[in-house]
Write an enzyme that holds these catalytic residues in place. Structure first.
Site, PDB file in Angstrom:
ATOM      1  N   TRP A 102       0.833  -1.211   0.000  1.00 59.22           N
ATOM      2  CA  TRP A 102       0.000   0.000   0.000  1.00 59.22           C
ATOM      3  C   TRP A 102       0.857   1.246   0.000  1.00 59.22           C
ATOM      4  CZ3 TRP A 102      -4.257  -0.602  -2.182  1.00 59.22           C
ATOM      5  CH2 TRP A 102      -4.974  -1.793  -2.039  1.00 59.22           C
ATOM      6  N   ASP A 171      -1.729   7.002   5.942  1.00 58.99           N
ATOM      7  CA  ASP A 171      -2.815   6.169   5.422  1.00 58.99           C
ATOM      8  C   ASP A 171      -3.190   5.218   6.564  1.00 58.99           C
ATOM      9  OD1 ASP A 171      -4.414   4.265   4.275  1.00 58.99           O
ATOM     10  OD2 ASP A 171      -3.017   3.694   2.686  1.00 58.99           O
ATOM     11  N   LYS A 195     -13.255  -0.765   6.253  1.00 56.65           N
ATOM     12  CA  LYS A 195     -12.717  -1.726   7.220  1.00 56.65           C
ATOM     13  C   LYS A 195     -13.294  -1.439   8.606  1.00 56.65           C
ATOM     14  CE  LYS A 195      -8.932  -1.545   4.127  1.00 56.65           C
ATOM     15  NZ  LYS A 195      -9.002  -2.779   3.361  1.00 56.65           N
TER      16      LYS A 195
HETATM   17  N1  PMP Z   1      -4.453   1.692   1.814  1.00 58.78           N
HETATM   18  C1  PMP Z   1      -4.569   0.577   2.552  1.00 58.78           C
HETATM   19  C2  PMP Z   1      -3.699   0.398   3.755  1.00 58.78           C
HETATM   20  C3  PMP Z   1      -5.519  -0.394   2.194  1.00 58.78           C
HETATM   21  O1  PMP Z   1      -5.631  -1.499   2.924  1.00 58.78           O
HETATM   22  C4  PMP Z   1      -6.323  -0.188   1.062  1.00 58.78           C
HETATM   23  C5  PMP Z   1      -7.386  -1.167   0.620  1.00 58.78           C
HETATM   24  N2  PMP Z   1      -7.339  -2.402   1.103  1.00 58.78           N
HETATM   25  C6  PMP Z   1      -6.137   0.977   0.315  1.00 58.78           C
HETATM   26  C7  PMP Z   1      -5.198   1.899   0.731  1.00 58.78           C
HETATM   27  C8  PMP Z   1      -6.946   1.245  -0.921  1.00 58.78           C
HETATM   28  O2  PMP Z   1      -8.226   1.575  -0.532  1.00 58.78           O
HETATM   29  P1  PMP Z   1      -9.416   1.821  -1.562  1.00 58.78           P
HETATM   30  O3  PMP Z   1      -9.772   0.494  -2.118  1.00 58.78           O
HETATM   31  O4  PMP Z   1     -10.483   2.426  -0.694  1.00 58.78           O
HETATM   32  O5  PMP Z   1      -8.934   2.758  -2.596  1.00 58.78           O
END
Ligand code: PMP
Length: 359
Positions: A102, A171, A195
């Protein structure tokens, strides 16, 4: 009706009483004769929901008046781009800590916008981990420092946040509201909602208001934090139903108590890690102990074949969503705030039983 134990990483389990209330109110929201989904986003019913959602987050995270709380569409991934578009001015450098998949995605977007320094990179390390604070090579006068507080895929989590001179941007998609955080240490926090907060479709952004002023006026209106601060996230039609569910979830967190959830999260994770550690290597945790996530517990078994057998049998026993992320394989138990202790106990006894039968 049989509800399973849902270990999915996101969208993820929501509190049953939240789902129940949403079901009860679906056809006729508070005698309005329509569902909240069908209500005008400028009407008094939705306005109350919207403002309570923000007020609940402010209360739970102790967010001061110098910060704005925003609901922005495009998920956390949109924030990968919006953060540098708004905060990374020309000639400036942003520091990114690359702790995994991520963080890498956030970094990739920032590089499209401006100058980036990788302050530390352990994204390919196995076992997976978070860099030690002493490893960080920060830029003097950086625009901001970006971290990923919990790597949802690898199951590694920052346990102590760095003290940085530049605004710290995090994030927190997969661990917001799961543990106490001192908001004042951050310039900006963002989190996809799916989440710990509600359904997918938007992100919560907590931003120190002065930082929003850095954005160039030439940036498209929808991409400026300024726009959404000025309009209380009502510049255009927001994801009303998702925000309504977030409002119910945050109400639930207030009722249960954030501290109680935090304690319970540690206990839940400790039970699964204990099952891994006491298996004599049958289950092998994939993250360095010191950085083990309390939200996403990851492990491997001797072969992919055995892992698939485990996943299939677990499913038959009502334990769903244990397959690791498609990019890394293995197993992952996501045990967010709403995941019940009984589900963890059921997983632990299944793990022991599976080992007895297949060990
Ligand atoms: N950052 C993290 C730490 C995530 O776990 C996720 C999705 N699992 C995201 C960003 C991306 O999120 P989204 O699908 O809402 O764009």
């Amino acid at each position: 009706m049989a509800r399973v134990y849902n270990f999915c990483a996101g969208p993820a389990v929501l509190p049953v009483e939240v789902l129940q209330q949403a079901a009860d109110e679906m056809l006729d929201y508070q005698s309005s004769g329509m569902s909240i989904m069908e209500s005008s986003h400028r009407g008094k019913e939705y306005e109350a929901v919207h403002n309570e959602a923000i007020a609940n987050l402010r209360k739970l995270l102790n967010i001061g008046d110098d910060y704005a709380v925003l609901f922005l569409q495009g998920g956390a991934s949109m924030q990968f781009a919006m953060v540098p578009m708004n905060l990374l001015g020309q000639g400036m450098t942003a520091d990114y800590v690359n702790s995994g998949e991520w963080a890498s995605k956030a970094l990739k977007e920032a590089k499209k916008i401006g100058k980036v320094n990788v302050a530390a990179d352990c994204s390919k390390d196995i076992p997976t981990r978070i860099p030690a604070l002493s490893e960080l090579k920060l830029t003097k006068g950086a625009a901001y420092v970006h971290i990923t507080s919990n790597e949802t895929i690898s199951g590694a989590q920052w346990k102590m946040f760095p003290q940085t001179e530049a605004p710290l941007v995090a994030d927190m998609s997969s661990d917001i509201l799961s543990r106490p955080v001192d908001i004042d240490k951050f310039g900006l926090i963002y989190a996809g909602a799916q989440k710990n907060l509600g359904p997918s479709g938007f992100a919560v952004v907590i931003i120190r208001k002065d930082l929003a002023e850095r954005a160039p006026e030439s940036l498209p209106t929808m991409l400026q934090y300024r726009t959404h601060i000025a309009s209380n996230s009502l510049y255009n039609t927001p994801p009303c139903f998702g925000i309504y569910i977030l409002m119910l979830v945050t109400r639930w967190v207030l009722k249960v108590g954030a501290e109680n959830l935090y304690r319970r999260n540690i206990e839940k994770a400790a039970k699964v890690y204990a099952a891994i550690d006491s298996s004599g290597g049958y289950y092998r945790g994939t993250a360095v102990k010191e950085y083990r996530s309390d939200m996403n517990v990851t492990w491997r078994m001797a072969s992919e074949e055995l892992e698939n057998k485990f996943i299939k049998e677990a499913e038959k026993n009502g334990l769903k969503g244990l397959k690791g992320h498609r990019s890394v394989g293995g197993l992952r138990a996501s045990i967010y705030n709403a995941f019940p202790m009984e589900g963890v106990d059921a997983l632990v006894s299944f793990m022991k039983d599976f080992q007895r039968r297949n060990g």
